[in-house]
Design an enzyme around this catalytic site. Structure first.
Site, mmCIF file in Angstrom:
data_model
loop_
_atom_site.group_PDB
_atom_site.id
_atom_site.type_symbol
_atom_site.label_atom_id
_atom_site.label_comp_id
_atom_site.label_asym_id
_atom_site.label_seq_id
_atom_site.Cartn_x
_atom_site.Cartn_y
_atom_site.Cartn_z
ATOM 1 N N LYS A 54 13.971 15.408 29.052
ATOM 2 C CA LYS A 54 15.119 14.778 28.687
ATOM 3 C C LYS A 54 15.028 13.160 28.387
ATOM 4 C CE LYS A 54 18.651 17.576 30.363
ATOM 5 N NZ LYS A 54 18.111 18.390 31.206
ATOM 6 N N SER A 79 24.233 13.954 37.370
ATOM 7 C CA SER A 79 23.593 13.813 38.744
ATOM 8 C C SER A 79 21.846 14.238 38.497
ATOM 9 C CB SER A 79 24.133 14.455 40.048
ATOM 10 O OG SER A 79 24.209 15.723 39.519
ATOM 11 N N GLU A 205 17.105 31.590 31.198
ATOM 12 C CA GLU A 205 18.069 31.142 31.908
ATOM 13 C C GLU A 205 18.081 31.915 33.327
ATOM 14 O OE1 GLU A 205 22.302 30.863 29.726
ATOM 15 O OE2 GLU A 205 21.554 33.094 29.963
ATOM 16 N N GLY A 209 23.293 32.871 36.231
ATOM 17 C CA GLY A 209 23.946 31.729 35.245
ATOM 18 C C GLY A 209 23.470 32.265 33.874
ATOM 19 N N ASP A 211 25.187 32.708 31.252
ATOM 20 C CA ASP A 211 26.044 32.586 30.030
ATOM 21 C C ASP A 211 25.554 32.373 28.714
ATOM 22 O OD1 ASP A 211 25.353 29.873 31.036
ATOM 23 O OD2 ASP A 211 25.929 29.268 29.244
ATOM 24 N N SER A 305 9.597 22.348 31.593
ATOM 25 C CA SER A 305 10.355 21.082 31.460
ATOM 26 C C SER A 305 10.437 19.935 32.290
ATOM 27 C CB SER A 305 11.875 21.774 31.186
ATOM 28 O OG SER A 305 12.095 22.311 32.380
HETATM 29 C C1 LIG Z 1 18.305 19.738 31.713
HETATM 30 C C2 LIG Z 1 17.064 20.346 31.943
HETATM 31 C C3 LIG Z 1 16.773 21.747 31.459
HETATM 32 C C4 LIG Z 1 17.816 22.444 30.454
HETATM 33 O O1 LIG Z 1 17.967 21.662 29.308
HETATM 34 P P1 LIG Z 1 19.252 21.993 28.286
HETATM 35 O O2 LIG Z 1 18.927 21.072 27.123
HETATM 36 O O3 LIG Z 1 20.316 21.722 29.187
HETATM 37 O O4 LIG Z 1 19.095 23.382 28.089
HETATM 38 C C5 LIG Z 1 15.793 22.475 31.866
HETATM 39 N N1 LIG Z 1 14.780 22.208 32.591
HETATM 40 C C6 LIG Z 1 14.711 20.726 33.055
HETATM 41 C C7 LIG Z 1 13.908 20.016 34.004
HETATM 42 C C8 LIG Z 1 16.001 19.939 32.940
HETATM 43 O O5 LIG Z 1 16.103 18.682 33.220
#
Ligand SMILES: *Cc1c(COP(=O)(O)O)cnc(C)c1O
Length: 321
Positions: A54, A79, A205, A209, A211, A305
């Site tokens: 992010k 959060s 997903e 969830g 969606d 991620s």
């Molecule tokens: C926010 C997040 C996601 C999902 O990302 P999106 O852009 O909302 O689809 C996946 N893994 C981690 C670690 C995140 O912080």
């Protein structure tokens, strides 16, 4: 809505974040390759600054502020990892930041957000509308609201991770991406479509969830109640207009995995690759592990991620039987 971001926007984002975001490693695992009969390339955003991808989208979005926006600063409601990404980006760019967080947010998250120099404004999860509060504060203080996923600059920034992955790993047959609101998935899809023609692109997903999967099938954005899952970064209730616009065009399918599959993937990362990966960060790999014949002999990119999970929770999840 303006037009959808493109791969050119990802290239521009890559230039803006260079020298600020880490170019995270692409790791291999002989054990994983042997067990699932594929060649895996793990893009390890758990090693990104503040512990998740992010930072890429937030830094890109804040870098594009004009002089007046810089003076007012950035505001976000979250959060999770987006809060810390905005707080860190604002501090690196020398602008104020306000993060709107629930009164019951974990103490560690509050401390981390304040540690990056942001002001935390609390709201009551049960009585207050956090988005309305953030919008009011933004108007009063001349701050710019940065949403966690449905913003062209955020999407372009998130797309830089898959760009680096494909540049470093070479051509891929399939790419699996963790999916919440779709910022990472849509940005990654822009990069994959430009750099890896023929690569299958999957968003993943939590089962509870789904969606995104429902939306792809229905051809419109489906809203759900906040799902119960250990993947707290993917407890989103719906995709966004931008993210869905790209996903319906560029993503081959949206898959789901159970919490039990996430725990298995967390254990594999910890035991075999010596990595702490948060539950949400395991979505992509968990789905690839279940793909069977579909990935046999293939070159498979996995977007890991993030790695932000407190140690007691991590131990409870990986240590249980
Ligand atoms: C926010 C997040 C996601 C999902 O990302 P999106 O852009 O909302 O689809 C996946 N893994 C981690 C670690 C995140 O912080």
């Amino acid at each position: 809505m303006n037009s959808l971001p493109t791969y050119d926007d990802v290239i521009a984002a890559a230039a803006r974040i260079e020298g600020h975001a880490h170019r995270t490693p692409v790791l291999r695992s002989r054990t994983a390759d042997a067990r699932w009969g594929a060649q895996f390339f793990f893009k390890c955003e758990n090693f990104q600054r503040m512990g998740a991808f992010k930072f890429r989208g937030a830094f890109n979005a804040l870098s594009r502020f004009d002089a007046a926006q810089r003076k007012g600063g950035a505001i976000a409601f979250s959060s999770g990892n987006h809060a810390q990404a905005v707080a860190l980006s604002a501090s690196l760019l020398g602008m104020p930041a306000v993060i709107v967080m629930p009164t019951d947010a974990p103490a560690a998250k509050l401390a981390a957000t304040r540690g990056y120099g942001a002001e935390v404004v609390m709201y009551d999860r049960f009585t207050d509308d956090r988005e309305a509060l953030a919008r009011r504060l933004a108007a009063e203080r001349g701050m710019t609201l940065i949403p966690p996923y449905d913003h062209p600059d955020v999407i372009a920034g998130q797309g830089t991770a898959a760009k680096e992955l494909i540049e470093d790993a070479g051509p891929l047959d399939a790419l699996y991406i963790c999916l919440g609101g779709g910022g990472l998935t849509s940005g990654s899809a822009l990069s994959a479509r430009a750099l890896a023609p023929g690569c299958k692109v999957y968003g993943v997903e939590p089962e509870a969830g789904n969606d995104g999967q429902q939306s792809l099938r229905a051809g419109r954005i489906v809203h759900i109640d906040t799902p119960k899952t250990i993947a707290d970064g993917a407890q989103t209730q719906h995709l966004g207009d931008y993210t869905f616009g790209i996903i319906r065009r560029d993503v081959d399918d949206i898959l789901t995995v159970s919490d039990a599959q996430l725990v298995e993937a967390m254990r594999f990362f910890a035991e075999r690759m010596k990595m702490v990966v948060e539950p949400t960060g395991c979505l992509a790999f968990a789905a690839a592990c279940a793909a069977g014949e579909a990935i046999r002999g293939a070159r498979v990119g996995i977007l890991v991620s993030g790695g932000n999970v407190d140690l007691a929770r991590f131990a409870a999840l990986v240590g249980g039987n």
